[in-house]
Design an enzyme around this catalytic site. Structure first.
Site, short mmCIF file in Angstrom:
data_model
loop_
_atom_site.label_atom_id
_atom_site.label_comp_id
_atom_site.label_asym_id
_atom_site.label_seq_id
_atom_site.Cartn_x
_atom_site.Cartn_y
_atom_site.Cartn_z
N LYS A 26 0.85 -1.21 0.00
CA LYS A 26 0.00 0.00 0.00
C LYS A 26 0.88 1.25 0.00
CE LYS A 26 -1.83 1.54 4.02
NZ LYS A 26 -1.56 2.94 4.37
N ASN A 27 1.88 1.26 0.89
CA ASN A 27 2.66 2.49 1.07
C ASN A 27 3.72 2.72 0.01
OD1 ASN A 27 1.02 3.01 3.20
ND2 ASN A 27 2.48 2.48 4.79
N CYS A 46 -5.76 12.49 12.49
CA CYS A 46 -6.40 11.19 12.29
C CYS A 46 -6.32 10.49 13.66
CB CYS A 46 -5.72 10.41 11.19
SG CYS A 46 -4.28 9.52 11.74
N ARG A 55 -0.48 14.52 13.03
CA ARG A 55 0.13 14.26 11.72
C ARG A 55 0.15 15.50 10.82
NH1 ARG A 55 -1.89 8.56 9.61
NH2 ARG A 55 0.01 8.70 8.38
N ASP A 94 4.17 0.57 12.24
CA ASP A 94 2.98 -0.08 11.65
C ASP A 94 2.85 -1.53 12.09
OD1 ASP A 94 3.13 1.67 8.44
OD2 ASP A 94 2.54 2.28 10.46
N ARG A 106 -8.79 -0.56 4.41
CA ARG A 106 -7.94 0.49 3.83
C ARG A 106 -6.57 -0.07 3.47
NH1 ARG A 106 -7.63 5.96 6.92
NH2 ARG A 106 -6.19 6.13 5.17
C1 EPZ Z 1 3.84 7.01 6.51
O1 EPZ Z 1 2.98 8.00 7.04
C2 EPZ Z 1 2.99 5.76 6.32
N1 EPZ Z 1 1.92 6.04 5.36
C3 EPZ Z 1 2.39 5.35 7.68
O2 EPZ Z 1 1.67 4.16 7.46
C4 EPZ Z 1 3.56 5.07 8.63
O3 EPZ Z 1 3.03 4.74 9.90
C5 EPZ Z 1 4.43 6.32 8.74
O4 EPZ Z 1 4.90 6.71 7.43
C6 EPZ Z 1 5.65 6.10 9.64
O5 EPZ Z 1 6.40 5.03 9.15
C7 EPZ Z 1 2.22 6.07 4.04
O6 EPZ Z 1 3.35 5.85 3.63
C8 EPZ Z 1 1.10 6.35 3.10
P1 EPZ Z 1 5.56 10.46 8.72
P2 EPZ Z 1 3.47 9.53 7.10
O7 EPZ Z 1 5.42 11.71 7.94
O8 EPZ Z 1 4.40 9.81 5.99
C9 EPZ Z 1 5.38 13.69 12.19
C10 EPZ Z 1 -0.12 2.68 7.75
O9 EPZ Z 1 -0.55 2.12 8.76
N2 EPZ Z 1 5.40 14.67 11.09
O10 EPZ Z 1 6.77 9.60 8.53
O11 EPZ Z 1 2.27 10.37 7.26
C11 EPZ Z 1 4.12 12.84 12.18
O12 EPZ Z 1 3.08 13.49 12.88
C12 EPZ Z 1 0.26 4.15 7.79
O13 EPZ Z 1 0.08 2.12 6.64
C13 EPZ Z 1 5.43 16.03 11.40
O14 EPZ Z 1 5.42 16.42 12.57
O15 EPZ Z 1 4.29 9.53 8.46
C14 EPZ Z 1 4.57 11.58 12.86
O16 EPZ Z 1 4.50 11.76 14.26
C15 EPZ Z 1 -0.06 4.77 9.13
N3 EPZ Z 1 5.46 16.92 10.38
C16 EPZ Z 1 6.02 11.44 12.42
O17 EPZ Z 1 6.43 12.75 11.98
C17 EPZ Z 1 5.47 16.55 9.06
O18 EPZ Z 1 5.51 17.43 8.17
C18 EPZ Z 1 6.24 10.47 11.27
O19 EPZ Z 1 5.33 10.83 10.25
C19 EPZ Z 1 5.44 15.17 8.77
C20 EPZ Z 1 5.41 14.25 9.80
#
Ligand code: EPZ
Length: 421
Positions: A22-23, A120, A125, A308, A400
């Site tokens: 998916k990712n 969410c 996020r 995850d 999802r």
């Molecule tokens: C990706 O989400 C994945 N989704 C998530 O998978 C996964 O849990 C996550 O990476 C961490 O590995 C997809 O790839 C579509 P991040 P993403 O930006 O990119 C903070 C699943 O279950 N942050 O790496 O949204 C954020 O709040 C999903 O398949 C900021 O503060 O995650 C989080 O605490 C869930 N500012 C941390 O960083 C930003 O601009 C990591 O978020 C961006 C992120």
């Protein structure tokens, strides 16, 4: 709303397979916006989130569809002609990963209007790092009425040092920089296999990206890209979930298409619990132990233990012989499965980012509620071990990110079925 009923039914046995990731599929579908023509994507999992991304591309003016029948895992995206560079709230609120169209739209069409994803279940996020990076490449960013308005005549290469590691932030900036003028260096970049896969696809489209998979990625901008035909890598989180399902039932399962290198931290921990795991026949073979040993987990950015897989590992540890400490360092609210696991007899106490899981003799089936994607999987895994019937409601969360998980588990001997609600 559909529900899933599962009765603990002894060890899982047999052969299953991992579907496409998916990712990886979501950013790769968004990348099609970077080049006119007909893109073909293979091994694309049938998931609600993928359907949402296809709908978003179609709504912008692309022809985006999944083929039928034997070719149902192939998606075609035709880009060209008039395109409305907008991602509306109605779609973005159902899938945050819609934000992945932001970088491609600004780079290719000079403007984008994308709804802010909002929070969410698992956390606030924000996307501040995505916006900081686009600004560094010269985009003008405005926030108004819950939307990001981004404009840039021509993005220019720059050094972007992320304040924290962000997977989709890294992906958005890689796609934007692909068509920027000059060189971009992403520092403190995410190292996930899905980031590497996106770079591979962009390079197949004519981009010039090096360093993906490390924390420093260099992108030499090019004037234009061409369409691509690409098969998506297997889903490492689905693979991990299937391995945990086998482990908690003391079963013996081969997960085909699995890529061990994508799951090293998880495999280490599963071996620590007493599982035997071997790379076999192009997949991963696992044998669950009669008695599970407790382990301590700290979720970290890749190559650390994947957040995850935290909920699924917690389900496994509820029946280990001893106490496990599980701490979640990526998201601020990713313990909503704890209250539901407790309803099944688990002994878990939470203090801030840390959960203390005291192994119990057994779990008992109960009606439980899915709260987010990986929590749903965690409850089903627990149900496979529990005495009696577990009824998981709100399985739209599960759909999802898992392609008919209950069918795969039933084929391995689980007593599990979906009730249309
Ligand atoms: C990706 O989400 C994945 N989704 C998530 O998978 C996964 O849990 C996550 O990476 C961490 O590995 C997809 O790839 C579509 P991040 P993403 O930006 O990119 C903070 C699943 O279950 N942050 O790496 O949204 C954020 O709040 C999903 O398949 C900021 O503060 O995650 C989080 O605490 C869930 N500012 C941390 O960083 C930003 O601009 C990591 O978020 C961006 C992120």
């Amino acid at each position: 709303m559909d529900r899933i009923l599962v009765n603990g039914n002894g060890p899982l046995k047999g052969v299953t397979h991992a579907s496409g990731a998916k990712n990886a599929a979501l950013p790769i579908l968004a990348a099609s916006l970077l080049a006119d023509g007909e893109h073909t994507f293979r091994n694309v999992p049938e998931l609600v989130d993928v359907r949402t991304m296809l709908r978003l591309l179609a709504q912008m003016g692309c022809e985006a569809e999944r083929l039928e029948g034997k070719k149902k895992h192939v998606c075609q995206v035709k880009v060209g002609g008039a395109l409305t560079p907008e991602a509306p709230y109605e779609l973005v609120k159902t899938m945050r990963a819609s934000v992945l169209v932001l970088g491609p739209l600004v780079a290719r069409y000079g403007r984008a209007r994308v709804s802010l994803p909002g929070g969410c279940a698992i956390g606030a996020r924000p996307i501040d790092q995505h916006l900081k990076g686009l600004k560094a490449l010269g985009a003008e960013i405005e926030l108004a009425e819950g939307y990001v308005e981004a404009r840039a005549k021509q993005l220019k290469g720059a050094v972007v040092a992320f304040d924290l590691v962000t997977v989709t932030g890294t992906e958005n900036l890689m796609m934007a920089a692909a068509l920027a003028k000059g060189r971009t260096v992403l520092e403190n970049a995410a190292r996930e296999p899905e980031v590497e896969e996106l770079a591979k696809v962009l390079n197949k489209m004519g981009a010039r990206i090096t360093g993906a998979g490390s924390s420093e990625i260099t992108i030499e901008g090019v004037p234009g890209l061409h369409p691509v035909d690409h098969a998506i890598i297997p889903d490492r989180i689905e693979t991990g979930t299937l391995l945990v399902a086998a482990a908690i039932t003391g079963g013996e399962v081969l997960v085909q298409n699995a890529v061990p290198e994508h799951l090293e931290a998880l495999l280490l921990k599963l071996r620590e619990t007493g599982c035997r795991i071997e790379a076999r026949d192009g997949g991963l073979w696992v044998k669950g132990p009669a008695k599970l040993s407790p382990v301590n987990i700290k979720t970290l950015e890749h190559p650390g233990f994947p957040t995850d897989m935290q909920a699924q590992l917690m389900a496994l540890m509820t029946v280990a012989e001893g106490t496990s400490i599980i701490s979640e360092h990526i998201f601020e609210n990713r313990f909503m499965h704890v209250a539901e696991l407790r309803r099944m007899g688990a002994d878990i106490s939470v203090e801030g980012p840390t959960a203390v899981v005291k192994g119990v003799k057994g779990l008992s089936g109960a009606p439980v509620m899915a709260t987010d994607l990986r929590a749903s999987a965690s409850l089903i895994v627990a149900g496979l071990r529990a005495e009696g019937r577990t009824e998981v409601s709100r399985v739209y969360h599960l759909d999802r990110g898992y392609e008919r998980l209950e069918k795969k588990l039933r084929a391995l001997g689980a007593d599990i079925r979906r009730v249309k609600g």
